[in-house]
Write an enzyme that holds these catalytic residues in place. Structure first.
Site, PDB file in Angstrom:
ATOM      1  N   LYS A   1     -59.818 -80.105  24.752  1.00 44.97           N
ATOM      2  CA  LYS A   1     -60.589 -81.337  24.637  1.00 44.97           C
ATOM      3  C   LYS A   1     -60.135 -82.120  23.399  1.00 44.97           C
ATOM      4  O   LYS A   1     -59.873 -83.304  23.473  1.00 44.97           O
ATOM      5  CB  LYS A   1     -62.092 -81.040  24.544  1.00 44.97           C
ATOM      6  CG  LYS A   1     -62.625 -80.145  25.646  1.00 44.97           C
ATOM      7  CD  LYS A   1     -62.740 -80.864  26.989  1.00 44.97           C
ATOM      8  CE  LYS A   1     -62.802 -79.939  28.183  1.00 44.97           C
ATOM      9  NZ  LYS A   1     -63.956 -79.087  28.299  1.00 44.97           N
TER      10      LYS A   1
ATOM     11  N   TRP B   1     -72.364 -76.797  31.105  1.00 46.90           N
ATOM     12  CA  TRP B   1     -71.599 -75.699  30.493  1.00 46.90           C
ATOM     13  C   TRP B   1     -72.498 -74.594  29.966  1.00 46.90           C
ATOM     14  O   TRP B   1     -72.163 -73.419  30.042  1.00 46.90           O
ATOM     15  CB  TRP B   1     -70.658 -76.221  29.412  1.00 46.90           C
ATOM     16  CG  TRP B   1     -69.602 -77.140  29.959  1.00 46.90           C
ATOM     17  CD1 TRP B   1     -69.364 -78.430  29.593  1.00 46.90           C
ATOM     18  CD2 TRP B   1     -68.626 -76.847  30.981  1.00 46.90           C
ATOM     19  NE1 TRP B   1     -68.332 -78.957  30.318  1.00 46.90           N
ATOM     20  CE2 TRP B   1     -67.860 -78.013  31.178  1.00 46.90           C
ATOM     21  CE3 TRP B   1     -68.358 -75.723  31.765  1.00 46.90           C
ATOM     22  CZ2 TRP B   1     -66.824 -78.079  32.112  1.00 46.90           C
ATOM     23  CZ3 TRP B   1     -67.324 -75.789  32.705  1.00 46.90           C
ATOM     24  CH2 TRP B   1     -66.574 -76.950  32.866  1.00 46.90           C
TER      25      TRP B   1
ATOM     26  N   ASP C   1     -70.646 -72.660  21.744  1.00 43.77           N
ATOM     27  CA  ASP C   1     -69.488 -73.224  22.432  1.00 43.77           C
ATOM     28  C   ASP C   1     -69.275 -74.618  21.839  1.00 43.77           C
ATOM     29  O   ASP C   1     -70.101 -75.506  22.044  1.00 43.77           O
ATOM     30  CB  ASP C   1     -69.791 -73.302  23.942  1.00 43.77           C
ATOM     31  CG  ASP C   1     -68.726 -74.066  24.724  1.00 43.77           C
ATOM     32  OD1 ASP C   1     -67.706 -74.486  24.122  1.00 43.77           O
ATOM     33  OD2 ASP C   1     -68.911 -74.232  25.947  1.00 43.77           O
TER      34      ASP C   1
HETATM   35  C1  LIG Z   1     -64.484 -78.074  29.268  1.00 43.40           C
HETATM   36  C2  LIG Z   1     -65.543 -77.224  28.718  1.00 43.40           C
HETATM   37  C3  LIG Z   1     -65.684 -75.871  29.083  1.00 43.40           C
HETATM   38  C4  LIG Z   1     -64.804 -75.224  30.125  1.00 43.40           C
HETATM   39  O1  LIG Z   1     -63.549 -74.975  29.665  1.00 43.40           O
HETATM   40  P1  LIG Z   1     -62.413 -74.306  30.559  1.00 43.40           P
HETATM   41  O2  LIG Z   1     -61.353 -74.047  29.558  1.00 43.40           O
HETATM   42  O3  LIG Z   1     -62.019 -75.274  31.607  1.00 43.40           O
HETATM   43  O4  LIG Z   1     -62.968 -73.050  31.129  1.00 43.40           O
HETATM   44  C5  LIG Z   1     -66.674 -75.135  28.479  1.00 43.40           C
HETATM   45  N1  LIG Z   1     -67.499 -75.681  27.566  1.00 43.40           N
HETATM   46  C6  LIG Z   1     -67.421 -76.986  27.219  1.00 43.40           C
HETATM   47  C7  LIG Z   1     -68.380 -77.532  26.221  1.00 43.40           C
HETATM   48  C8  LIG Z   1     -66.439 -77.784  27.780  1.00 43.40           C
HETATM   49  O5  LIG Z   1     -66.361 -79.074  27.421  1.00 43.40           O
END
Ligand SMILES: *Cc1c(COP(=O)(O)O)cnc(C)c1O
Length: 362
Positions: free
Chosen positions: A196, A100, A172
């Site tokens: 998540k 990511w 993030d």
């Molecule tokens: C799942 C995830 C993403 C991507 O998210 P989307 O909403 O599918 O674009 C980005 N960063 C992390 C840490 C993730 O777990």
């Protein structure tokens, strides 16, 4: 009705109490005679719910003055771009700890120069760079911001404590948001795709420091500027109403259960149960993350062969332990044990791991 133990990585398990509450209220939101998905996002009933959601989040995360919270769409992947569009003028430093962060960096490269401040790529992203090791973080002059991923969903590593830099820090936190207390003051921008740990796919929470907002690029179409959503209190256009409503319910659930300190304590206990099953297996299960970098949200491990890993995930499914297959990009096995995954699920998983090992160990 059947409910399984859900170890999916995202979308993932949600608190049963919340699901039930949402179901109960679904046809009549707060006496309006309409569902929350049928009312106007300009209505008083909606606005009150959104205000309460923001207030609860500020309370739970203990967010200091000088920060704004907005709800956006487009997922984490859109934030990869939006961060760079708004704040990357010259150069940005990325701490590359996995898929990511790498994707975020690649997206940012469309808008300016990007470089690795530190990385664990050379060791299969099995650790978080050591903050105490001199020279680990190399910040180049004129860096607009440093970017990190607090929890690496795919590799199963997580920052234990966060670094400090003399430039804005952006994180993030998609896969460990609200799993533990965070000192928000250390960050200039935090975002989290909610699917998540917090709700259904379709919304991102952004917590942004007003000081950073003042530095944002204002030569962008309004929809791409954070400032637009801050100024319009997330209702520049129709917000993801149902997601925000769901977040509200999850925040109430966390609040009633002792907040983030209590959540972290349970999460640590849960993670220990699963990691212990790895550690007592004498190499039958090989944990991917270095011990000092282990995630309390995503436990990743390998078995001797991909065939055996496949068998493991299938045998789990047969016992209603769902989602034990690793991410398609790295293979292996992964158990995601987000906030809503109960302790009993981790105990059932550990028991299953022991039994599977006994059956297959030579
Ligand atoms: C799942 C995830 C993403 C991507 O998210 P989307 O909403 O599918 O674009 C980005 N960063 C992390 C840490 C993730 O777990």
């Amino acid at each position: 009705m059947k409910r399984v133990y859900n170890f999916n990585a995202g979308p993932s398990a949600m608190p049963l109490e919340v699901l039930e509450e949402v179901q109960q209220e679904f046809l009549d939101f707060k006496g309006t005679g309409m569902s929350v998905v049928e009312i106007s996002h300009r209505s008083k009933a909606y606005q009150e719910m959104q205000d309460e959601t923001i207030a609860l989040m500020k309370k739970l995360l203990n967010i200091p003055e000088g920060y704004k919270i907005v709800f956006l769409q487009g997922g984490g992947s859109h934030q990869f771009l939006m961060v760079a569009m708004n704040f990357l003028k010259g150069k940005a430093g990325y701490i590359n700890t996995g898929v990511w962060s790498k994707k975020a960096k690649e997206a940012a490269a469309f808008y300016g120069d990007v470089y690795d401040v530190a990385t664990s790529a050379g060791d299969n992203f099995s650790f978080i760079p050591d903050m105490n090791e001199a020279g680990t973080f190399d910040i180049e002059p004129d860096t607009d911001y440093v970017y990190l991923t607090s929890n690496n969903t795919i590799h199963g590593t997580e920052w234990q404590t966060f670094p400090h830099f003399d430039v804005p820090l952006i994180a993030d936190m998609s896969s460990d948001f609200l799993a533990r207390p965070v000192d928000v003051a250390k960050f200039d921008l935090i975002y989290a795709g909610i699917q998540k740990n917090v709700g259904p796919a379709g919304a991102v929470v952004v917590i942004i420091k007003e000081e950073l907002l003042e530095k944002a690029n204002d030569a962008l179409p309004p929809y791409l500027q954070y400032k637009t959503f801050v100024d319009k209190d997330s209702t520049y256009n129709t917000p993801p109403v149902f997601c925000i409503y769901f977040i509200n319910k999850v925040l109430h659930w966390l609040d009633r259960n002792g907040g983030l300190e209590a959540m972290e304590a349970i999460n640590r206990k849960k993670a220990k149960i699963v990691y212990d099953a790895i550690d007592r297996s004498e190499g039958f299960y090989k944990g991917h993350a270095r011990e000092d970098s282990r995630s309390i949200m995503n436990v990743t491990f390998n078995l001797a062969t991909p065939e055996l890993e496949k068998e493991f995930a299938e045998a789990g499914t047969a016992q209603d332990l769902i989602g034990l297959k690793g991410h398609r990009s790295v293979g292996g096995c992964r158990a995601s044990i987000y906030n809503a995954v109960p302790l009993a699920a981790c105990e059932a998983l550990a028991k299953f791991m022991d039994e599977f090992r006994v059956l297959h160990q030579d």
